[in-house]
Design a protein around this motif. Structure first.
Motif, PDB file in Angstrom:
ATOM      1  N   GLY A 232     -16.096  -8.104  32.314  1.00  0.00           N
ATOM      2  CA  GLY A 232     -17.179  -7.211  32.694  1.00  0.00           C
ATOM      3  C   GLY A 232     -18.170  -7.000  31.565  1.00  0.00           C
ATOM      4  N   VAL A 233     -17.656  -6.811  30.354  1.00  0.00           N
ATOM      5  CA  VAL A 233     -18.531  -6.634  29.187  1.00  0.00           C
ATOM      6  C   VAL A 233     -19.335  -7.914  28.946  1.00  0.00           C
ATOM      7  CG1 VAL A 233     -18.570  -6.283  26.691  1.00  0.00           C
ATOM      8  CG2 VAL A 233     -17.044  -4.903  28.126  1.00  0.00           C
ATOM      9  N   TRP A 234     -18.654  -9.063  28.999  1.00  0.00           N
ATOM     10  CA  TRP A 234     -19.323 -10.346  28.771  1.00  0.00           C
ATOM     11  C   TRP A 234     -20.421 -10.581  29.807  1.00  0.00           C
ATOM     12  CZ3 TRP A 234     -19.310 -14.453  25.393  1.00  0.00           C
ATOM     13  CH2 TRP A 234     -19.853 -15.653  25.857  1.00  0.00           C
ATOM     14  N   THR A 235     -20.106 -10.366  31.081  1.00  0.00           N
ATOM     15  CA  THR A 235     -21.071 -10.637  32.140  1.00  0.00           C
ATOM     16  C   THR A 235     -22.308  -9.751  32.018  1.00  0.00           C
ATOM     17  OG1 THR A 235     -19.227 -11.228  33.590  1.00  0.00           O
ATOM     18  CG2 THR A 235     -21.340 -10.850  34.633  1.00  0.00           C
ATOM     19  N   ARG A 236     -22.112  -8.493  31.590  1.00  0.00           N
ATOM     20  CA  ARG A 236     -23.250  -7.562  31.470  1.00  0.00           C
ATOM     21  C   ARG A 236     -24.066  -7.810  30.206  1.00  0.00           C
ATOM     22  NH1 ARG A 236     -27.116  -5.505  30.503  1.00  0.00           N
ATOM     23  NH2 ARG A 236     -27.857  -3.363  30.858  1.00  0.00           N
ATOM     24  N   TRP A 237     -23.407  -8.073  29.071  1.00  0.00           N
ATOM     25  CA  TRP A 237     -24.120  -8.068  27.804  1.00  0.00           C
ATOM     26  C   TRP A 237     -24.167  -9.395  27.071  1.00  0.00           C
ATOM     27  CZ3 TRP A 237     -26.875  -3.867  27.267  1.00  0.00           C
ATOM     28  CH2 TRP A 237     -26.428  -2.677  27.857  1.00  0.00           C
ATOM     29  N   ALA A 238     -23.160 -10.239  27.245  1.00  0.00           N
ATOM     30  CA  ALA A 238     -23.011 -11.367  26.336  1.00  0.00           C
ATOM     31  C   ALA A 238     -23.759 -12.636  26.713  1.00  0.00           C
ATOM     32  CB  ALA A 238     -21.527 -11.680  26.151  1.00  0.00           C
ATOM     33  N   PRO A 239     -23.890 -13.014  28.010  1.00  0.00           N
ATOM     34  CA  PRO A 239     -24.495 -14.325  28.281  1.00  0.00           C
ATOM     35  C   PRO A 239     -25.865 -14.505  27.644  1.00  0.00           C
ATOM     36  CG  PRO A 239     -23.454 -13.490  30.251  1.00  0.00           C
ATOM     37  CD  PRO A 239     -23.414 -12.377  29.240  1.00  0.00           C
ATOM     38  N   GLY A 240     -26.751 -13.532  27.778  1.00  0.00           N
ATOM     39  CA  GLY A 240     -28.072 -13.666  27.196  1.00  0.00           C
ATOM     40  C   GLY A 240     -28.049 -13.680  25.689  1.00  0.00           C
ATOM     41  N   ALA A 241     -27.087 -12.960  25.099  1.00  0.00           N
ATOM     42  CA  ALA A 241     -27.006 -12.916  23.638  1.00  0.00           C
ATOM     43  C   ALA A 241     -26.430 -14.199  23.070  1.00  0.00           C
ATOM     44  CB  ALA A 241     -26.156 -11.718  23.210  1.00  0.00           C
ATOM     45  N   SER A 242     -25.415 -14.769  23.742  1.00  0.00           N
ATOM     46  CA  SER A 242     -24.803 -15.997  23.239  1.00  0.00           C
ATOM     47  C   SER A 242     -25.587 -17.230  23.656  1.00  0.00           C
ATOM     48  CB  SER A 242     -23.359 -16.117  23.762  1.00  0.00           C
ATOM     49  OG  SER A 242     -23.347 -16.266  25.164  1.00  0.00           O
ATOM     50  N   ASP A 243     -26.388 -17.117  24.696  1.00  0.00           N
ATOM     51  CA  ASP A 243     -27.226 -18.220  25.165  1.00  0.00           C
ATOM     52  C   ASP A 243     -28.427 -17.603  25.878  1.00  0.00           C
ATOM     53  OD1 ASP A 243     -28.446 -20.414  26.194  1.00  0.00           O
ATOM     54  OD2 ASP A 243     -26.794 -21.082  27.430  1.00  0.00           O
ATOM     55  N   GLY A 244     -29.551 -17.542  25.199  1.00  0.00           N
ATOM     56  CA  GLY A 244     -30.711 -16.824  25.718  1.00  0.00           C
ATOM     57  C   GLY A 244     -31.270 -17.354  27.014  1.00  0.00           C
ATOM     58  N   THR A 245     -30.816 -18.533  27.478  1.00  0.00           N
ATOM     59  CA  THR A 245     -31.342 -19.076  28.733  1.00  0.00           C
ATOM     60  C   THR A 245     -30.657 -18.493  29.957  1.00  0.00           C
ATOM     61  OG1 THR A 245     -29.771 -20.923  28.753  1.00  0.00           O
ATOM     62  CG2 THR A 245     -31.826 -21.242  27.550  1.00  0.00           C
ATOM     63  N   ILE A 246     -29.600 -17.704  29.783  1.00  0.00           N
ATOM     64  CA  ILE A 246     -28.845 -17.165  30.912  1.00  0.00           C
ATOM     65  C   ILE A 246     -29.359 -15.776  31.248  1.00  0.00           C
ATOM     66  CG2 ILE A 246     -26.565 -16.471  31.736  1.00  0.00           C
ATOM     67  CD1 ILE A 246     -25.362 -18.627  30.047  1.00  0.00           C
TER      68      ILE A 246
ATOM     69  N   ILE B 294     -15.447  -1.774  35.492  1.00  0.00           N
ATOM     70  CA  ILE B 294     -15.487  -0.754  34.433  1.00  0.00           C
ATOM     71  C   ILE B 294     -16.183  -1.310  33.189  1.00  0.00           C
ATOM     72  CG2 ILE B 294     -14.069   0.612  32.853  1.00  0.00           C
ATOM     73  CD1 ILE B 294     -11.992   0.809  35.111  1.00  0.00           C
ATOM     74  N   GLY B 295     -15.814  -2.527  32.784  1.00  0.00           N
ATOM     75  CA  GLY B 295     -16.433  -3.138  31.608  1.00  0.00           C
ATOM     76  C   GLY B 295     -17.924  -3.324  31.782  1.00  0.00           C
ATOM     77  N   TYR B 296     -18.345  -3.719  32.978  1.00  0.00           N
ATOM     78  CA  TYR B 296     -19.771  -3.914  33.252  1.00  0.00           C
ATOM     79  C   TYR B 296     -20.524  -2.592  33.181  1.00  0.00           C
ATOM     80  CZ  TYR B 296     -23.878  -6.044  35.485  1.00  0.00           C
ATOM     81  OH  TYR B 296     -25.148  -6.524  35.752  1.00  0.00           O
TER      82      TYR B 296
END
Length: 328
Positions: free
Chosen positions: A142-156, A279-281
């Motif tokens: 949940g945390v990854w889906t909300r915050w991480a994709p754009g940070a780890s790969d800005g194209t997502i 909850i994580g999201y």
């Protein structure tokens, strides 16, 4: 490995049930913008996932990946292949682009898919440890889906909680149905997971074609591809050179033959995973960043940096100790 090799004994339904789990874990748990893929891209990715799945199952048995270190090396090779051939992030900004996804999140996704494969086809219920892993993984997802994709790969782009929950839950439910089909065509021996020479050629050809297409479209960097191939060769070469130092038993022994999955246990784990994911999201943040998102990316990056040298050292020490004992 067994003395008598039962070539081609693994039905493709069983192999492809593992491929479905890889898709679910690598595309939806480690969110890689699957909703934005064109139809041809989706088809091509599924073919590559199928090739990676059958090759990985073969290598687990062939290279005697019977402990955490050896399994992690196969998972690392898978993560590098996924990051190069499917998400195509591995060669974008070397060496940073190798860390969070190809050497961080994707190897964990592979191990998660392999663990889920064993659990489904063992027919066992969910233990407290399984439930704990589902809850922790769901929270991280949940945390990854909300915050991480754009940070780890800005194209997502950011995905809504509803879309992520429905897509991921649906994919994991489909994996249950495929596991039922797999159990009806069982692998009776562990070496049944080995590919025939023709199957090896066909599966390898899929990966070579995907690499060639990516290079021709400049979606994969040539120098980066060389670095990735060198790392994969090192991982698999190390496993090959040390295979006789490990037990001949395989993690796949427990599902040869496979059993019908425990649907109640699997659905309970999905429900717990999704609830923890929601909850994580929903955890708060500010702008494009949050404490939990930055922490998760930091942990995955640190994992991507550290596991390869640590595992290499452990394998080297084990080989040295074994050789010293043999010469004593």
């Amino acid at each position: 490995m067994r003395d008598a090799v039962n070539w081609g004994a693994a039905p493709w339904t069983t192999r492809l049930s593992f491929a479905a789990l890889l898709v679910a874990f690598s595309e939806l748990v480690v969110w890689q913008q699957p909703a934005e893929y064109a139809a041809l891209r989706i088809l091509g990715s599924l073919v590559v996932y199928g090739a990676l799945a059958v090759i990985a199952l073969d290598l687990v048995v062939r290279l005697r990946a019977s402990d955490v270190a050896s399994l992690l090396m196969i998972a690392g090779a898978y993560g590098l292949a996924n990051g190069t051939l499917i998400s195509q992030v591995a060669t974008r900004d070397l060496p940073v682009s190798l860390l969070a996804r190809p050497l961080g999140a994707q190897p964990l996704a592979f191990l998660g898919a392999l663990g889920a494969f064993r659990l489904l086809l063992s027919g066992r219920g969910a233990s407290p440890l399984h439930l704990l892993v589902a809850a922790v993984a769901g929270l991280a997802w949940g945390v990854w889906t909300r915050w991480a994709p754009g940070a780890s790969d800005g194209t997502i782009a950011l995905v809504s909680a509803e879309t992520a929950l429905v897509a991921t839950g649906g994919a994991l439910a489909v994996c249950l149905l495929l596991a039922y089909l797999a159990a009806r065509e069982p692998v009776t021996r562990a070496d049944g997971w080995l590919l025939t020479p023709v199957e090896w050629i066909g599966s390898a050809a899929v990966l070579v074609a995907a690499l060639a297409i990516g290079l021709s479209r400049n979606e994969i960097g040539g120098m980066g591809a060389g670095i990735v191939l060198t790392l994969v060769a090192y991982l698999l070469g190390t496993l090959f050179a040390t295979r006789n130092l490990r037990s001949a038993r395989s993690p796949l022994d427990a599902i040869a033959p496979p059993h019908a999955p425990n649907a109640i246990a699997w659905l309970a784990m999905i429900a717990l995973f999704l609830a923890a994911g929601w909850i994580g999201y929903a955890l708060p943040g500010s702008g494009d960043h949050s404490t939990q998102g930055d922490l998760l990316i930091g942990l995955l990056t640190a994992f991507g940096v550290l596991w390869l040298p640590v595992v290499s050292a452990l394998v080297g020490v084990r080989a040295f100790v074994q050789l010293a004992r043999e010469q004593a």
